[in-house]
Scaffold this motif. Structure first.
Motif, PDB file in Angstrom:
ATOM      1  N   SER A   6       0.960  -1.211   0.112  1.00  0.00           N
ATOM      2  CA  SER A   6       0.064  -0.021   0.097  1.00  0.00           C
ATOM      3  C   SER A   6       0.930   1.460  -0.038  1.00  0.00           C
ATOM      4  O   SER A   6       2.138   1.217  -0.040  1.00  0.00           O
ATOM      5  CB  SER A   6      -0.955   0.068   1.364  1.00  0.00           C
ATOM      6  N   ASP A   7       0.076   2.493  -0.150  1.00  0.00           N
ATOM      7  CA  ASP A   7       0.755   3.691   0.001  1.00  0.00           C
ATOM      8  C   ASP A   7       1.819   3.989   1.328  1.00  0.00           C
ATOM      9  O   ASP A   7       2.404   5.042   1.433  1.00  0.00           O
ATOM     10  CB  ASP A   7      -0.184   4.749  -0.407  1.00  0.00           C
ATOM     11  N   PHE A   8       1.339   3.233   2.445  1.00  0.00           N
ATOM     12  CA  PHE A   8       1.882   3.468   3.647  1.00  0.00           C
ATOM     13  C   PHE A   8       3.242   3.012   3.454  1.00  0.00           C
ATOM     14  O   PHE A   8       4.050   3.199   4.528  1.00  0.00           O
ATOM     15  CB  PHE A   8       1.168   2.460   4.529  1.00  0.00           C
ATOM     16  N   CYS A   9       3.646   2.227   2.607  1.00  0.00           N
ATOM     17  CA  CYS A   9       5.096   1.728   2.397  1.00  0.00           C
ATOM     18  C   CYS A   9       6.085   2.977   2.500  1.00  0.00           C
ATOM     19  O   CYS A   9       5.934   3.945   1.784  1.00  0.00           O
ATOM     20  CB  CYS A   9       5.359   1.145   1.385  1.00  0.00           C
ATOM     21  N   ILE A  10       7.257   2.836   3.275  1.00  0.00           N
ATOM     22  CA  ILE A  10       8.053   4.030   3.524  1.00  0.00           C
ATOM     23  C   ILE A  10       9.570   3.580   2.849  1.00  0.00           C
ATOM     24  O   ILE A  10      10.490   4.169   3.036  1.00  0.00           O
ATOM     25  CB  ILE A  10       8.503   4.551   4.882  1.00  0.00           C
ATOM     26  N   ASN A  11       9.427   2.453   2.235  1.00  0.00           N
ATOM     27  CA  ASN A  11      10.684   1.939   1.330  1.00  0.00           C
ATOM     28  C   ASN A  11      11.868   1.592   2.241  1.00  0.00           C
ATOM     29  O   ASN A  11      12.973   2.091   2.067  1.00  0.00           O
ATOM     30  CB  ASN A  11      11.064   2.950   0.343  1.00  0.00           C
ATOM     31  N   CYS A  12      11.714   1.168   3.453  1.00  0.00           N
ATOM     32  CA  CYS A  12      12.525   0.849   4.652  1.00  0.00           C
ATOM     33  C   CYS A  12      13.377  -0.413   4.229  1.00  0.00           C
ATOM     34  O   CYS A  12      14.433  -0.256   4.902  1.00  0.00           O
ATOM     35  CB  CYS A  12      12.024   0.976   5.991  1.00  0.00           C
ATOM     36  N   LEU A  42      17.372   2.667  -6.142  1.00  0.00           N
ATOM     37  CA  LEU A  42      17.877   1.696  -4.988  1.00  0.00           C
ATOM     38  C   LEU A  42      16.883   2.514  -3.701  1.00  0.00           C
ATOM     39  O   LEU A  42      16.707   1.673  -2.533  1.00  0.00           O
ATOM     40  CB  LEU A  42      19.123   1.456  -4.554  1.00  0.00           C
ATOM     41  N   ARG A  43      16.314   3.643  -4.041  1.00  0.00           N
ATOM     42  CA  ARG A  43      15.610   4.308  -2.707  1.00  0.00           C
ATOM     43  C   ARG A  43      14.266   3.713  -2.714  1.00  0.00           C
ATOM     44  O   ARG A  43      13.479   3.912  -1.807  1.00  0.00           O
ATOM     45  CB  ARG A  43      15.569   5.666  -3.021  1.00  0.00           C
ATOM     46  N   ARG A  44      13.797   2.951  -3.631  1.00  0.00           N
ATOM     47  CA  ARG A  44      12.276   2.455  -3.540  1.00  0.00           C
ATOM     48  C   ARG A  44      12.446   0.962  -3.752  1.00  0.00           C
ATOM     49  O   ARG A  44      13.393   0.213  -4.097  1.00  0.00           O
ATOM     50  CB  ARG A  44      11.912   3.021  -4.909  1.00  0.00           C
ATOM     51  N   MET A  45      11.429   0.215  -3.092  1.00  0.00           N
ATOM     52  CA  MET A  45      10.976  -1.143  -3.121  1.00  0.00           C
ATOM     53  C   MET A  45      10.584  -1.499  -4.563  1.00  0.00           C
ATOM     54  O   MET A  45       9.822  -0.696  -4.787  1.00  0.00           O
ATOM     55  CB  MET A  45      10.102  -1.570  -2.181  1.00  0.00           C
TER      56      MET A  45
END
Length: 440
Positions: free
Chosen positions: A32-38, A57-60
């Motif tokens: 979902s949009d809650f993802c912070i790509n941690c 690489l900043r994004r999943m």
């Protein structure tokens, strides 16, 4: 690809044969949009479902759903509760009858590299069911892993002989054999092939199956061209042919033997609860091998499942004292590696398979396939080298699973497993024995 071990069977060297299209996974993973790509999900997942976008690489990246094994670790460890897992609707459409979506998917994954499938979340199926699912094999020796034939110092033979065997040996005064022994052929695995009821007329499918059989040292039964019935091993051609059971089948065998005496002839008999009488007649008439054939779903003409119709045939030959004189092969509903030792326990010497070969070639075995419509997989344009290797990989996985079962039973050759019903437990028998006295 194959390395012959004397009297033991061949160790099958598998090689990667990746799927030609992304497989359909059982689970659909939503981010979902809650993802912070941690990246916590990528660290938690041991199956490679989650990973970072190689271009940023900043994004999943989008999850590779087909790799998911539903361990839910990524869902539990996501700090934002951004992941959810559901059943994929396309996955549920795979397979038909005993070839469930899970089985079709498992066969395809085994064909990738020849590895034994692992679910990752344990067995979540029924404790018992119909057919082979109501039969459990003995694993009493699994507590002795040092004797395991795969990893230990002892070999386990998976080879079987196809042909007629003498009831006794006659020696002369010098101890030499004083008789002509019947012809028999040894194959390194107790598995033969036949063309599947659909898509078998596609040229590249047929060639892939035939080349895989030749590489494995086994045979393709039921073909009309001589090349399908010949396997070349150690520069020595071996010939086998199959005939349908008719009133004139013995005359046909006599004509074949007159021309090619070194040919092993297999007679295909439709399996039913009443087939044992006909099988005994053929065995007493000198037939070398009999193929007991059920439908693709494991049901016989009279509606009896293979697991109930096969044992009476074996037992009748045992009672007639001629069981060792003939080879029994069985086909129909044999969809998984575990069905191989179970069929042998029920009385067969080996099995004949077809639909698992299609699943190895990524056919999803949809209703449309059974209805004669084109397959979703472009089977007419596959690379036959790829097709051959995937079938070889599948047989490598099946053989390794057979070795695991034999090792867990403490058995050193698959020939000894034939008819050993004491090596199995049957749910229906246990219900009668244990629960009926309690609840009657």
């Amino acid at each position: 690809i194959t390395r012959e071990l004397p009297s033991l069977g061949a160790w099958i060297e598998s090689r990667p044969a990746p799927p030609i299209a992304p497989p359909i996974g059982k689970f659909n993973i939503e981010r979902s949009d809650f993802c912070i790509n941690c990246g916590q999900c990528a660290e938690a997942c041991v199956y490679g479902v989650h990973y970072r976008n190689p271009l940023d690489l900043r994004r999943m990246n989008d999850p590779d759903d087909y790799l998911c094994r539903a361990c839910f670790r990524c869902v539990q460890e996501c700090p934002r509760q951004a992941l959810s897992i559901s059943i994929d609707t396309a996955y549920a459409s795979l397979g038909r009858g005993p070839y469930t979506a899970d089985i079709v998917s498992s066969l395809a994954r085994q064909a990738d590299e020849g590895r034994i499938p692992v679910t990752g979340a344990g067995y979540r199926g029924k404790f018992a069911g119909e057919g082979f699912d109501g039969m459990w094999t003995d694993m009493s020796e699994i507590v002795r892993p040092t004797r395991d034939g795969i990893h230990g110092r002892e070999y386990i033979s998976t080879a079987i002989d196809i042909g007629r065997r003498p009831s006794r040996l006659i020696l002369d005064e010098r101890g030499q054999l004083a008789m002509n022994t019947p012809l028999s052929l040894e194959i390194p695995i107790p598995i033969l092939f036949q063309m599947p009821p659909m898509h078998g007329d596609i040229t590249k499918v047929a060639i892939s199956i035939r080349r895989a059989a030749a590489e494995l040292g086994t045979f393709v039964l039921g073909q009309t061209t001589p090349a399908d019935s010949i396997v070349q091993i150690d520069d020595e051609p071996r010939l086998m042919t199959q005939l349908e059971d008719t009133p004139k089948v013995l005359d046909q065998i006599a004509r074949i033997k007159a021309t090619n005496p070194d040919t092993v002839v297999v007679v295909r008999v439709r399996l039913s609860k009443t087939a044992s009488e006909r099988v005994e007649q053929l065995a007493r008439s000198g037939v070398e091998a009999i193929h007991l054939s059920a439908d693709w779903d494991g049901l016989c003409d009279d509606g009896a499942p293979l697991v109930e119709a096969l044992p009476p045939v074996h037992q009748r030959l045992v009672q007639a004292n001629i069981r060792d004189e003939v080879t029994l092969l069985a086909s129909g509903g044999i969809a998984l590696a575990e069905h191989l030792p179970k069929t042998i326990i029920l009385g067969a010497d080996g099995v004949v398979i077809d639909l698992p070969l299609l699943a190895a070639l990524e056919c999803p075995l949809l209703e449309s396939c059974f209805e004669g419509r084109p397959c979703r997989t472009p089977l007419s344009s596959i690379d036959v080298r790829w097709g051959r290797q995937r079938i070889v990989n599948l047989m490598a996985a099946w053989r390794n699973q057979l070795l695991e079962v034999l090792g867990a039973m403490g058995m050193r050759e698959v020939r000894r497993l034939r008819g050993e019903r004491g090596r199995a437990m049957f749910a229906k028998d246990l219900e009668v024995k244990l629960f009926e006295p309690l609840f009657s």
